[in-house]
Design a protein around this motif. Sequence first.
Motif, PDB file in Angstrom:
ATOM      1  N   TYR A 103     -16.933  14.412 -31.754  1.00 22.18           N
ATOM      2  CA  TYR A 103     -17.429  15.764 -31.501  1.00 22.18           C
ATOM      3  C   TYR A 103     -17.450  16.598 -32.790  1.00 22.18           C
ATOM      4  O   TYR A 103     -18.483  17.156 -33.167  1.00 22.18           O
ATOM      5  N   GLY A 104     -16.299  16.659 -33.485  1.00 16.48           N
ATOM      6  CA  GLY A 104     -16.229  17.442 -34.726  1.00 16.48           C
ATOM      7  C   GLY A 104     -17.137  16.890 -35.815  1.00 16.48           C
ATOM      8  O   GLY A 104     -17.845  17.637 -36.488  1.00 16.48           O
ATOM      9  N   ARG A 110     -24.720  17.745 -37.439  1.00 12.22           N
ATOM     10  CA  ARG A 110     -25.773  18.632 -36.936  1.00 12.22           C
ATOM     11  C   ARG A 110     -25.943  19.869 -37.812  1.00 12.22           C
ATOM     12  O   ARG A 110     -27.067  20.271 -38.131  1.00 12.22           O
ATOM     13  N   ILE A 111     -24.841  20.456 -38.229  1.00  3.81           N
ATOM     14  CA  ILE A 111     -24.918  21.664 -39.067  1.00  3.81           C
ATOM     15  C   ILE A 111     -25.566  21.357 -40.411  1.00  3.81           C
ATOM     16  O   ILE A 111     -26.450  22.092 -40.867  1.00  3.81           O
ATOM     17  N   THR A 112     -25.138  20.256 -41.044  1.00  3.33           N
ATOM     18  CA  THR A 112     -25.723  19.937 -42.352  1.00  3.33           C
ATOM     19  C   THR A 112     -27.188  19.529 -42.228  1.00  3.33           C
ATOM     20  O   THR A 112     -27.979  19.801 -43.132  1.00  3.33           O
ATOM     21  N   TYR A 130     -22.280  12.160 -43.862  1.00  2.43           N
ATOM     22  CA  TYR A 130     -21.287  12.566 -42.873  1.00  2.43           C
ATOM     23  C   TYR A 130     -21.401  11.790 -41.560  1.00  2.43           C
ATOM     24  O   TYR A 130     -20.481  11.815 -40.754  1.00  2.43           O
ATOM     25  N   SER A 131     -22.494  11.109 -41.335  1.00  2.00           N
ATOM     26  CA  SER A 131     -22.681  10.401 -40.063  1.00  2.00           C
ATOM     27  C   SER A 131     -21.693   9.262 -39.871  1.00  2.00           C
ATOM     28  O   SER A 131     -21.513   8.776 -38.749  1.00  2.00           O
ATOM     29  N   VAL A 132     -21.019   8.855 -40.922  1.00  2.00           N
ATOM     30  CA  VAL A 132     -20.030   7.784 -40.795  1.00  2.00           C
ATOM     31  C   VAL A 132     -18.859   8.228 -39.908  1.00  2.00           C
ATOM     32  O   VAL A 132     -18.253   7.405 -39.218  1.00  2.00           O
ATOM     33  N   MET A 133     -18.550   9.516 -39.891  1.00  2.00           N
ATOM     34  CA  MET A 133     -17.401   9.979 -39.112  1.00  2.00           C
ATOM     35  C   MET A 133     -17.607   9.811 -37.603  1.00  2.00           C
ATOM     36  O   MET A 133     -16.775   9.184 -36.944  1.00  2.00           O
TER      37      MET A 133
END
Length: 164
Positions: A103-104, A110-112, A130-133
């Motif tokens: 979720y986080g 989404r924000i970036t 960041y999609s790796v998270m």
Amino acid sequence: MMRTKVEQLLAALLVILSVATLATVVWQVIGRYLLEAPSSATEEIARFLLIWLGMVSMTYAFARRMHVGVDLISARLSPSRQVFAARGIWLACIVFALSVMVYGGGLLVRITATLGQTSAALTLPMWVIYSVMPACGLIIAYFAVSFLLEGIATEPEASEGDQS
């Protein structure tokens, strides 16, 4: 089994990321010291590869149950309470992976993406990095659910003879 295939994919990805990181850093050193022409792109690539390497390594360690675990308290419990504690730990892992990582991390992606943030040297969209998270969070949640269900399926064998 599906878990084995996912572990094998994670292991292969770790090899690829490790080799790519090594090659990038070696090229950066060659460029900086031998060619006297350092590249900001290779520095950025190495940084992004290191982020991915850390996240995928953590996921692989979790999948192989090689993560750090402190069993100081649970080792002193009765077998039936150890089963109960293990269930609680797997549930906590599921909650963490889904809430913080999926979720986080999904919000961060989404924000970036919405802001159109890109990296300085490569102009790569940061949401890709960041999609790796959230991806690793989903995989960790999958393994935690799998371990939880495995524990429930084998619980009668583990707690036979336990009279507490």
